[in-house]
Design a protein around this motif. Structure first.
Motif, PDB file in Angstrom:
ATOM      1  N   GLY A  10       0.820  -1.209   0.000  1.00 38.91           N
ATOM      2  CA  GLY A  10       0.000   0.000   0.000  1.00 38.91           C
ATOM      3  C   GLY A  10       0.846   1.247   0.000  1.00 38.91           C
ATOM      4  N   LEU A  11       0.182   2.356   0.288  1.00 44.07           N
ATOM      5  CA  LEU A  11       0.829   3.660   0.334  1.00 44.07           C
ATOM      6  C   LEU A  11       0.981   4.078   1.791  1.00 44.07           C
ATOM      7  CD1 LEU A  11       1.771   6.339  -1.001  1.00 44.07           C
ATOM      8  CD2 LEU A  11      -0.646   7.037  -1.005  1.00 44.07           C
ATOM      9  N   VAL A  12       2.181   4.501   2.149  1.00 37.85           N
ATOM     10  CA  VAL A  12       2.455   4.906   3.532  1.00 37.85           C
ATOM     11  C   VAL A  12       3.414   6.088   3.509  1.00 37.85           C
ATOM     12  CG1 VAL A  12       4.378   3.287   3.787  1.00 37.85           C
ATOM     13  CG2 VAL A  12       3.119   4.023   5.805  1.00 37.85           C
ATOM     14  N   GLN A  13       3.330   6.926   4.518  1.00 41.82           N
ATOM     15  CA  GLN A  13       4.265   8.044   4.622  1.00 41.82           C
ATOM     16  C   GLN A  13       5.609   7.576   5.169  1.00 41.82           C
ATOM     17  OE1 GLN A  13       2.279  11.078   6.963  1.00 41.82           O
ATOM     18  NE2 GLN A  13       1.656  12.137   5.085  1.00 41.82           N
ATOM     19  N   ALA A  14       6.628   8.320   4.855  1.00 40.93           N
ATOM     20  CA  ALA A  14       7.956   8.002   5.378  1.00 40.93           C
ATOM     21  C   ALA A  14       7.905   7.933   6.898  1.00 40.93           C
ATOM     22  CB  ALA A  14       8.968   9.049   4.925  1.00 40.93           C
ATOM     23  N   GLY A  15       8.577   6.926   7.452  1.00 40.50           N
ATOM     24  CA  GLY A  15       8.559   6.707   8.885  1.00 40.50           C
ATOM     25  C   GLY A  15       7.473   5.749   9.343  1.00 40.50           C
ATOM     26  N   GLY A  16       6.567   5.425   8.433  1.00 36.49           N
ATOM     27  CA  GLY A  16       5.468   4.539   8.774  1.00 36.49           C
ATOM     28  C   GLY A  16       5.848   3.070   8.660  1.00 36.49           C
ATOM     29  N   SER A  17       4.837   2.211   8.844  1.00 34.83           N
ATOM     30  CA  SER A  17       5.049   0.763   8.855  1.00 34.83           C
ATOM     31  C   SER A  17       4.030   0.065   7.976  1.00 34.83           C
ATOM     32  CB  SER A  17       4.930   0.216  10.285  1.00 34.83           C
ATOM     33  OG  SER A  17       5.908   0.764  11.137  1.00 34.83           O
ATOM     34  N   LEU A  18       4.430  -1.081   7.456  1.00 36.09           N
ATOM     35  CA  LEU A  18       3.542  -1.982   6.752  1.00 36.09           C
ATOM     36  C   LEU A  18       3.963  -3.410   7.072  1.00 36.09           C
ATOM     37  CD1 LEU A  18       3.277  -0.536   3.102  1.00 36.09           C
ATOM     38  CD2 LEU A  18       1.421  -0.686   4.769  1.00 36.09           C
ATOM     39  N   ARG A  19       3.005  -4.329   7.008  1.00 32.73           N
ATOM     40  CA  ARG A  19       3.335  -5.739   7.146  1.00 32.73           C
ATOM     41  C   ARG A  19       2.844  -6.469   5.908  1.00 32.73           C
ATOM     42  NH1 ARG A  19       1.532 -10.351  11.528  1.00 32.73           N
ATOM     43  NH2 ARG A  19      -0.434 -10.211  10.369  1.00 32.73           N
ATOM     44  N   LEU A  20       3.780  -7.094   5.221  1.00 32.57           N
ATOM     45  CA  LEU A  20       3.446  -7.913   4.069  1.00 32.57           C
ATOM     46  C   LEU A  20       3.254  -9.361   4.507  1.00 32.57           C
ATOM     47  CD1 LEU A  20       5.998  -6.566   1.443  1.00 32.57           C
ATOM     48  CD2 LEU A  20       3.761  -5.660   2.065  1.00 32.57           C
ATOM     49  N   SER A  21       2.315 -10.028   3.866  1.00 33.69           N
ATOM     50  CA  SER A  21       2.060 -11.443   4.133  1.00 33.69           C
ATOM     51  C   SER A  21       2.260 -12.243   2.856  1.00 33.69           C
ATOM     52  CB  SER A  21       0.630 -11.653   4.639  1.00 33.69           C
ATOM     53  OG  SER A  21       0.407 -10.945   5.827  1.00 33.69           O
ATOM     54  N   CYS A  22       2.661 -13.483   3.034  1.00 30.29           N
ATOM     55  CA  CYS A  22       2.845 -14.384   1.891  1.00 30.29           C
ATOM     56  C   CYS A  22       2.268 -15.743   2.272  1.00 30.29           C
ATOM     57  CB  CYS A  22       4.317 -14.505   1.535  1.00 30.29           C
ATOM     58  SG  CYS A  22       4.640 -15.626   0.150  1.00 30.29           S
ATOM     59  N   LEU A  23       1.098 -16.050   1.710  1.00 28.17           N
ATOM     60  CA  LEU A  23       0.441 -17.318   1.981  1.00 28.17           C
ATOM     61  C   LEU A  23       0.978 -18.359   1.015  1.00 28.17           C
ATOM     62  CD1 LEU A  23      -1.728 -19.073   3.333  1.00 28.17           C
ATOM     63  CD2 LEU A  23      -3.351 -18.189   1.642  1.00 28.17           C
ATOM     64  N   ALA A  24       1.505 -19.447   1.570  1.00 25.76           N
ATOM     65  CA  ALA A  24       2.074 -20.517   0.763  1.00 25.76           C
ATOM     66  C   ALA A  24       1.158 -21.729   0.775  1.00 25.76           C
ATOM     67  CB  ALA A  24       3.447 -20.903   1.304  1.00 25.76           C
ATOM     68  N   SER A  25       0.977 -22.330  -0.388  1.00 27.74           N
ATOM     69  CA  SER A  25       0.211 -23.569  -0.487  1.00 27.74           C
ATOM     70  C   SER A  25       0.986 -24.554  -1.342  1.00 27.74           C
ATOM     71  CB  SER A  25      -1.175 -23.312  -1.067  1.00 27.74           C
ATOM     72  OG  SER A  25      -1.075 -22.738  -2.357  1.00 27.74           O
ATOM     73  N   GLY A  26       0.699 -25.823  -1.132  1.00 26.58           N
ATOM     74  CA  GLY A  26       1.442 -26.839  -1.850  1.00 26.58           C
ATOM     75  C   GLY A  26       2.402 -27.532  -0.920  1.00 26.58           C
ATOM     76  N   ARG A  27       3.451 -28.084  -1.495  1.00 25.03           N
ATOM     77  CA  ARG A  27       4.404 -28.862  -0.716  1.00 25.03           C
ATOM     78  C   ARG A  27       5.422 -27.965  -0.032  1.00 25.03           C
ATOM     79  NH1 ARG A  27       7.416 -33.667  -3.662  1.00 25.03           N
ATOM     80  NH2 ARG A  27       9.087 -32.382  -2.874  1.00 25.03           N
ATOM     81  N   ILE A  28       5.297 -27.814   1.289  1.00 25.27           N
ATOM     82  CA  ILE A  28       6.235 -27.025   2.077  1.00 25.27           C
ATOM     83  C   ILE A  28       6.939 -27.957   3.050  1.00 25.27           C
ATOM     84  CG2 ILE A  28       6.535 -25.080   3.645  1.00 25.27           C
ATOM     85  CD1 ILE A  28       5.403 -24.184   1.047  1.00 25.27           C
ATOM     86  N   SER A  29       8.263 -27.842   3.163  1.00 28.47           N
ATOM     87  CA  SER A  29       8.979 -28.661   4.129  1.00 28.47           C
ATOM     88  C   SER A  29       9.890 -27.774   4.957  1.00 28.47           C
ATOM     89  CB  SER A  29       9.794 -29.740   3.413  1.00 28.47           C
ATOM     90  OG  SER A  29      10.989 -29.185   2.890  1.00 28.47           O
ATOM     91  N   SER A  30      10.394 -28.324   6.035  1.00 24.61           N
ATOM     92  CA  SER A  30      11.268 -27.562   6.926  1.00 24.61           C
ATOM     93  C   SER A  30      12.575 -27.172   6.252  1.00 24.61           C
ATOM     94  CB  SER A  30      11.542 -28.359   8.193  1.00 24.61           C
ATOM     95  OG  SER A  30      12.195 -29.572   7.860  1.00 24.61           O
ATOM     96  N   ARG A  31      12.895 -27.806   5.130  1.00 21.03           N
ATOM     97  CA  ARG A  31      14.131 -27.464   4.424  1.00 21.03           C
ATOM     98  C   ARG A  31      13.941 -26.279   3.485  1.00 21.03           C
ATOM     99  NH1 ARG A  31      15.247 -32.679   1.248  1.00 21.03           N
ATOM    100  NH2 ARG A  31      13.020 -32.383   0.961  1.00 21.03           N
ATOM    101  N   ASP A  32      12.698 -25.874   3.284  1.00 20.84           N
ATOM    102  CA  ASP A  32      12.456 -24.790   2.331  1.00 20.84           C
ATOM    103  C   ASP A  32      12.911 -23.437   2.896  1.00 20.84           C
ATOM    104  OD1 ASP A  32       9.292 -26.128   1.063  1.00 20.84           O
ATOM    105  OD2 ASP A  32      11.384 -26.621   0.622  1.00 20.84           O
ATOM    106  N   VAL A  33      13.142 -22.531   1.983  1.00 18.49           N
ATOM    107  CA  VAL A  33      13.551 -21.178   2.331  1.00 18.49           C
ATOM    108  C   VAL A  33      12.567 -20.203   1.696  1.00 18.49           C
ATOM    109  CG1 VAL A  33      15.362 -19.428   2.134  1.00 18.49           C
ATOM    110  CG2 VAL A  33      15.971 -21.845   2.428  1.00 18.49           C
ATOM    111  N   MET A  34      12.131 -19.228   2.473  1.00 16.42           N
ATOM    112  CA  MET A  34      11.293 -18.161   1.929  1.00 16.42           C
ATOM    113  C   MET A  34      12.090 -16.879   1.883  1.00 16.42           C
ATOM    114  SD  MET A  34       7.602 -16.636   3.132  1.00 16.42           S
ATOM    115  CE  MET A  34       6.659 -17.942   2.309  1.00 16.42           C
ATOM    116  N   GLY A  35      12.018 -16.207   0.778  1.00 13.91           N
ATOM    117  CA  GLY A  35      12.715 -14.940   0.627  1.00 13.91           C
ATOM    118  C   GLY A  35      11.771 -13.839   0.209  1.00 13.91           C
TER     119      GLY A  35
END
Length: 123
Positions: A10-35
């Motif tokens: 979204g749009l935010v002023q300098a100094g503000g905060s945002l939280r991005l989310s990433c919903l994963a589906s499918g085959r996920i294992s403990s060896r995977d890496v999210m970037g």
């Protein structure tokens, strides 16, 4: 196969905060890496942060260290990027990505990508 869907930009002023989310589906294992990566107009895609799905390893680019925090809620199959003290230079499309192959901060090593979410920081 892994599918990734980002949200939270979204749009935010300098100094503000945002939280991005990433919903994963499918085959996920403990060896995977999210970037998380970002790409501003006319620039190459750059690394922002990465976390192992087991949460024992994290990495941040120098430009965001101390301001951004990457995390995973494995029960929800969701990764997060908490962005604080945002600056105009953080403006970009943010992508989450995943790989099962290796720990890496290089975009070329990531196999799965979300569609991206726009973050705009006004001065």
């Amino acid at each position: 196969q892994v599918q990734l869907v980002e949200s939270g930009g979204g749009l935010v002023q300098a100094g503000g905060s945002l939280r991005l989310s990433c919903l994963a589906s499918g085959r996920i294992s403990s060896r995977d890496v999210m970037g998380w990566f970002r790409q501003a107009p006319g620039k190459e895609r750059q690394f922002v942060a990465a976390i192992s799905w087991s949460r024992d390893t994290t990495a941040y680019s120098e430009s965001v260290r101390g301001r951004f925090t990457i995390s995973i809620d494995s029960a929800k199959n969701t990764g997060y990027l908490q962005m604080n003290s945002l600056k105009p230079e953080d403006t970009a499309v943010y992508y989450c990505a995943a790989t099962s192959l290796r720990w890496s901060t290089a975009p070329r090593h990531y196999d799965y990508w979300g569609q991206g979410t726009q973050v705009t920081v006004s001065s």
